[in-house]
Design an enzyme around this catalytic site. Sequence first.
Site, PDB file in Angstrom:
ATOM      1  N   ARG A 240      11.104  -4.388   4.247  1.00  0.00           N
ATOM      2  CA  ARG A 240       9.920  -4.588   4.874  1.00  0.00           C
ATOM      3  C   ARG A 240       9.849  -3.493   5.812  1.00  0.00           C
ATOM      4  NH1 ARG A 240       8.619  -7.968   2.091  1.00  0.00           N
ATOM      5  NH2 ARG A 240       8.028 -10.241   2.453  1.00  0.00           N
ATOM      6  N   GLU A 269       1.196  -2.403   7.826  1.00  0.00           N
ATOM      7  CA  GLU A 269       0.651  -2.403   6.402  1.00  0.00           C
ATOM      8  C   GLU A 269      -0.910  -2.842   6.594  1.00  0.00           C
ATOM      9  OE1 GLU A 269       2.689  -4.254   3.179  1.00  0.00           O
ATOM     10  OE2 GLU A 269       4.659  -2.878   3.711  1.00  0.00           O
ATOM     11  N   HIS A 287       3.295  -1.463  -1.540  1.00  0.00           N
ATOM     12  CA  HIS A 287       4.045  -2.369  -1.672  1.00  0.00           C
ATOM     13  C   HIS A 287       3.865  -3.194  -2.952  1.00  0.00           C
ATOM     14  CE1 HIS A 287       5.449  -6.174   1.307  1.00  0.00           C
ATOM     15  NE2 HIS A 287       6.014  -6.043   0.077  1.00  0.00           N
TER      16      HIS A 287
HETATM   17  C1  GLV Z   1       7.763  -9.207  -1.418  1.00  0.00           C
HETATM   18  O1  GLV Z   1       7.556  -8.277  -0.515  1.00  0.00           O
HETATM   19  C2  GLV Z   1       8.389 -10.547  -1.020  1.00  0.00           C
HETATM   20  O2  GLV Z   1       8.906 -10.682   0.147  1.00  0.00           O
HETATM   21  O3  GLV Z   1       8.365 -11.408  -1.855  1.00  0.00           O
END
Ligand code: GLV
Length: 326
Positions: A240, A269, A287
């Site tokens: 993250r 983001e 992402h």
């Molecule tokens: C993707 O980033 C997730 O947490 O599934």
Amino acid sequence: MSAGPKIFLTRELPPDSMAILRRHSQLTYNQDDRVLDKQELIDGLKDADGLLCLLNDTIDADVINANPNLRVISNFAVGFNNIDVNAATARKLPITNTPGVLTETTADMAFALLMAAARRVAEGDRFVRTRGWNGWGPLQFLGCEVTGATLGLVGLGRIGKSMIQRAKGFEMPVVYWNRTRMSEKEESALGVTYKSLDDVMTHSDFVSVHVALNDETHHLIGAEQISRMKPTGILINTSRGPVVDESALVEALKSRSIGGAGLDVYENEPLLEPELYDLPTAVLAPHLGSATLQTRTKMGNMAAENCLAACDGKRPPNLVNPEVWD
Ligand code: GLV
């Protein structure tokens, strides 16, 4: 519309998952390909038994408390930092996630970013497209070796462990830091060496981040940790964004005090630190960690199953706050 619980879904999922939801619930969903704002979330879940949401939906206490009859929040992601878990737990509302099914896919992405940053794939691609390439040259776009380089893992959960398998194929020694150290037996079975976070940063050629985002891991990789990296070191983040202090990273890339970065996630983001867009040694992905149709389908089916189970009064398989059920 079929019978079954009322489910509000915040964005369209892969076809198989949509079919499951349509078959077993009275489904309403956001048909626009965009993130809903707070009021739209509140309006959408007004009459719902279950909410099926995404990692970029902010499910705060106001949203959670907007419908006292809501029976579950099912997140289409393994991470659930977008949800105020305490607020949900306080009203005994189950929250679920989608662990396991995206492990390999996300590790593939981390490794793709590692390779791309090491071998300057994105820079080379941009250069070729300028139509300015005048042929092979012995000193063109020299990158760094991957085979035999040391991989440092920050966090050794499912995805971190999956990185070890990939590293083995490239004969990379693996050092790791994790909040909880594994037993020596586990470490030797996996062939990894434990180090402090500072030492992982100092001794690795590649540092790949695989921790969940929470209060303890916010800016875990800050200016001080980045300053410990080798001048050729490359930082990979597929976890993250806020785990890494993005402006500290930008400073390090700008001053070339580290070799590069491969980023899939960002602090705010879809916005990035403005200077990041122009830094050539950063490989930037939008992402995409779990972004294959197969994996997104598994995630969707799992999120649907979690949501339907809880609406039906059954313990959902992937509860993140089990205390609400016991
Ligand atoms: C993707 O980033 C997730 O947490 O599934």
